[in-house]
Motif scaffolding. Structure first.
Motif, PDB file in Angstrom:
ATOM      1  N   VAL A  92      -0.750   1.191   0.432  1.00  0.00           N
ATOM      2  CA  VAL A  92      -2.116   1.288  -0.085  1.00  0.00           C
ATOM      3  C   VAL A  92      -2.121   0.955  -1.582  1.00  0.00           C
ATOM      4  N   PRO A  93      -3.269   0.590  -2.147  1.00  0.00           N
ATOM      5  CA  PRO A  93      -3.325   0.289  -3.576  1.00  0.00           C
ATOM      6  C   PRO A  93      -2.945   1.510  -4.420  1.00  0.00           C
ATOM      7  N   VAL A  94      -2.270   1.259  -5.536  1.00  0.00           N
ATOM      8  CA  VAL A  94      -1.817   2.319  -6.439  1.00  0.00           C
ATOM      9  C   VAL A  94      -2.256   1.996  -7.863  1.00  0.00           C
ATOM     10  N   VAL A  95      -2.920   2.957  -8.504  1.00  0.00           N
ATOM     11  CA  VAL A  95      -3.274   2.849  -9.922  1.00  0.00           C
ATOM     12  C   VAL A  95      -2.848   4.154 -10.582  1.00  0.00           C
ATOM     13  N   LEU A  96      -1.639   4.170 -11.122  1.00  0.00           N
ATOM     14  CA  LEU A  96      -1.148   5.387 -11.754  1.00  0.00           C
ATOM     15  C   LEU A  96      -1.634   5.542 -13.185  1.00  0.00           C
ATOM     16  N   SER A  97      -2.105   4.460 -13.787  1.00  0.00           N
ATOM     17  CA  SER A  97      -2.478   4.498 -15.204  1.00  0.00           C
ATOM     18  C   SER A  97      -3.521   3.438 -15.513  1.00  0.00           C
ATOM     19  N   SER A  98      -4.396   3.757 -16.447  1.00  0.00           N
ATOM     20  CA  SER A  98      -5.360   2.761 -16.918  1.00  0.00           C
ATOM     21  C   SER A  98      -4.684   1.641 -17.691  1.00  0.00           C
ATOM     22  N   LEU A  99      -3.431   1.826 -18.100  1.00  0.00           N
ATOM     23  CA  LEU A  99      -2.707   0.749 -18.786  1.00  0.00           C
ATOM     24  C   LEU A  99      -2.528  -0.466 -17.894  1.00  0.00           C
ATOM     25  N   THR A 100      -2.640  -0.290 -16.577  1.00  0.00           N
ATOM     26  CA  THR A 100      -2.566  -1.433 -15.667  1.00  0.00           C
ATOM     27  C   THR A 100      -3.725  -2.405 -15.879  1.00  0.00           C
ATOM     28  N   LEU A 101      -4.759  -1.964 -16.599  1.00  0.00           N
ATOM     29  CA  LEU A 101      -5.883  -2.846 -16.899  1.00  0.00           C
ATOM     30  C   LEU A 101      -5.557  -3.865 -17.986  1.00  0.00           C
ATOM     31  N   LEU A 102      -4.539  -3.613 -18.788  1.00  0.00           N
ATOM     32  CA  LEU A 102      -4.296  -4.431 -19.972  1.00  0.00           C
ATOM     33  C   LEU A 102      -4.071  -5.910 -19.689  1.00  0.00           C
ATOM     34  N   PRO A 103      -3.233  -6.289 -18.705  1.00  0.00           N
ATOM     35  CA  PRO A 103      -3.066  -7.728 -18.464  1.00  0.00           C
ATOM     36  C   PRO A 103      -4.377  -8.424 -18.117  1.00  0.00           C
ATOM     37  N   GLY A 110      -9.611 -12.444 -24.150  1.00  0.00           N
ATOM     38  CA  GLY A 110      -9.047 -13.580 -24.864  1.00  0.00           C
ATOM     39  C   GLY A 110      -8.032 -13.258 -25.941  1.00  0.00           C
ATOM     40  N   GLY A 111      -7.232 -12.249 -25.773  1.00  0.00           N
ATOM     41  CA  GLY A 111      -6.193 -11.986 -26.766  1.00  0.00           C
ATOM     42  C   GLY A 111      -5.611 -10.604 -26.618  1.00  0.00           C
ATOM     43  N   THR A 112      -4.432 -10.394 -27.238  1.00  0.00           N
ATOM     44  CA  THR A 112      -3.751  -9.109 -27.100  1.00  0.00           C
ATOM     45  C   THR A 112      -4.011  -8.190 -28.279  1.00  0.00           C
ATOM     46  N   GLY A 113      -4.064  -8.743 -29.485  1.00  0.00           N
ATOM     47  CA  GLY A 113      -4.151  -7.906 -30.670  1.00  0.00           C
ATOM     48  C   GLY A 113      -5.487  -7.218 -30.852  1.00  0.00           C
ATOM     49  N   ARG A 114      -6.501  -7.647 -30.105  1.00  0.00           N
ATOM     50  CA  ARG A 114      -7.837  -7.082 -30.282  1.00  0.00           C
ATOM     51  C   ARG A 114      -8.179  -6.050 -29.204  1.00  0.00           C
ATOM     52  N   ILE A 115      -7.185  -5.608 -28.453  1.00  0.00           N
ATOM     53  CA  ILE A 115      -7.373  -4.522 -27.491  1.00  0.00           C
ATOM     54  C   ILE A 115      -6.672  -3.289 -28.043  1.00  0.00           C
ATOM     55  N   HIS A 129       6.232   2.162 -20.983  1.00  0.00           N
ATOM     56  CA  HIS A 129       4.976   2.450 -20.286  1.00  0.00           C
ATOM     57  C   HIS A 129       4.153   1.175 -20.119  1.00  0.00           C
ATOM     58  N   PHE A 130       4.110   0.349 -21.162  1.00  0.00           N
ATOM     59  CA  PHE A 130       3.357  -0.901 -21.075  1.00  0.00           C
ATOM     60  C   PHE A 130       4.015  -1.870 -20.099  1.00  0.00           C
ATOM     61  N   VAL A 131       5.337  -1.971 -20.165  1.00  0.00           N
ATOM     62  CA  VAL A 131       6.054  -2.854 -19.240  1.00  0.00           C
ATOM     63  C   VAL A 131       5.873  -2.384 -17.805  1.00  0.00           C
ATOM     64  N   GLY A 132       5.936  -1.064 -17.595  1.00  0.00           N
ATOM     65  CA  GLY A 132       5.724  -0.522 -16.263  1.00  0.00           C
ATOM     66  C   GLY A 132       4.355  -0.841 -15.700  1.00  0.00           C
ATOM     67  N   ALA A 133       3.383  -0.996 -16.596  1.00  0.00           N
ATOM     68  CA  ALA A 133       2.012  -1.323 -16.186  1.00  0.00           C
ATOM     69  C   ALA A 133       1.787  -2.822 -16.056  1.00  0.00           C
ATOM     70  N   GLY A 134       2.845  -3.613 -16.242  1.00  0.00           N
ATOM     71  CA  GLY A 134       2.719  -5.053 -16.077  1.00  0.00           C
ATOM     72  C   GLY A 134       2.456  -5.819 -17.340  1.00  0.00           C
ATOM     73  N   TRP A 135       2.586  -5.169 -18.489  1.00  0.00           N
ATOM     74  CA  TRP A 135       2.297  -5.810 -19.776  1.00  0.00           C
ATOM     75  C   TRP A 135       3.572  -6.382 -20.370  1.00  0.00           C
ATOM     76  N   GLN A 136       3.541  -7.649 -20.800  1.00  0.00           N
ATOM     77  CA  GLN A 136       4.720  -8.316 -21.330  1.00  0.00           C
ATOM     78  C   GLN A 136       4.560  -8.777 -22.776  1.00  0.00           C
ATOM     79  N   GLY A 137       3.361  -8.767 -23.309  1.00  0.00           N
ATOM     80  CA  GLY A 137       3.124  -9.304 -24.639  1.00  0.00           C
ATOM     81  C   GLY A 137       3.357  -8.297 -25.749  1.00  0.00           C
ATOM     82  N   PRO A 138       2.965  -8.662 -26.987  1.00  0.00           N
ATOM     83  CA  PRO A 138       3.037  -7.719 -28.109  1.00  0.00           C
ATOM     84  C   PRO A 138       2.201  -6.475 -27.799  1.00  0.00           C
ATOM     85  N   LEU A 139       2.648  -5.345 -28.287  1.00  0.00           N
ATOM     86  CA  LEU A 139       1.940  -4.108 -27.978  1.00  0.00           C
ATOM     87  C   LEU A 139       0.567  -4.086 -28.636  1.00  0.00           C
TER      88      LEU A 139
END
Length: 238
Positions: A92-103, A110-115, A129-139
């Protein structure tokens, strides 16, 4: 047909959960099944994570799936480091964190630094935590609530259960202003699920869209609930 519930993996906490909070059942127009992780509190998740905790989350997620939930959520954004592991363990779908929204939001805005990210504790929020949520860019830019007396005493330290909503709103407004002062913002993500009830405070202070786990789960529920229902007869024309 009875709707399949949303399953929520919950930390062991007893402070007030106002309307708008993930653990207030009136927040959703959908049945909820709460699975409390006895003995696993906020300090444990923030400061002593490990494989044992990840295994527990997997075990409880599988239990929720066996009980027939349509999706699984986490009650704390710091569960993000276990997102991939838990999602791979169930169907089933899993959303453990709102950080999964970042990608997704990086594409939308349209950018990473403005979030910006508002978090329970900026010192405890790591790249893992960011990598676990699927985020690969600058924090993204981050601002924590750990310096707020009300937030720290009630939520981070668990010294009281009676959350002063007005004091909490004031501390969150101050934290949002500090976040905004760090960089121009196109959007704000609320890592901490305890902030969802105060999203309008953040939106007013930030002056930009604010995202949290509750509307993310509502999107998942609309999609998952659709799978629980019989498909309508196709429309025949001619």
């Amino acid at each position: 047909m009875e709707e399949a519930p949303l399953g929520v993996l919950c930390l062991d906490s007893s402070f007030t959960k106002p309307l708008g909070h993930l653990r207030n059942p009136d927040t959703f127009r959908h049945p909820i099944r709460y699975e409390v992780l006895q003995g696993i509190d906020i300090p444990r998740l923030l400061h002593a994570p490990g494989d044992e905790l990840g295994a527990l989350l997997v075990d409880r997620a599988r239990r929720l799936e066996r009980e027939g939930v349509c999706a699984i959520a986490g009650s704390c954004g710091f569960m993000a480091r276990y997102q991939e592991r838990v999602a791979a363990a169930v169907t089933v779908p899993v959303v453990l964190s709102s950080l999964t929204l970042l990608p997704w939001l990086a594409s939308v805005h349209g950018g990473t630094g403005r979030i910006g990210v508002l978090t329970a504790d900026s010192g405890a929020l790591k790249r893992a935590h960011f990598v676990g949520a699927g985020w690969q860019g600058p924090l993204p830019v981050v601002q924590g609530l750990e310096d707020g007396d009300e937030f720290r005493q009630v939520i981070l330290e668990g010294r009281r259960d009676d959350l002063d909503l007005a004091a909490m709103a004031q501390e969150l407004a101050q934290a949002t202003r500090r976040l905004k002062a760090q960089a121009p913002l196109d959007a704000v993500v609320l890592e901490c699920t305890d902030l969802s009830a105060f999203v309008e405070v953040v939106r007013r202070e930030a002056g930009c869209p604010v995202y949290d786990i509750v509307p993310a789960l509502e999107l998942i529920l609309r999609s998952a609930a659709g799978r629980q229902q019989s498909a309508p007869d196709p429309l025949v024309t001619g």
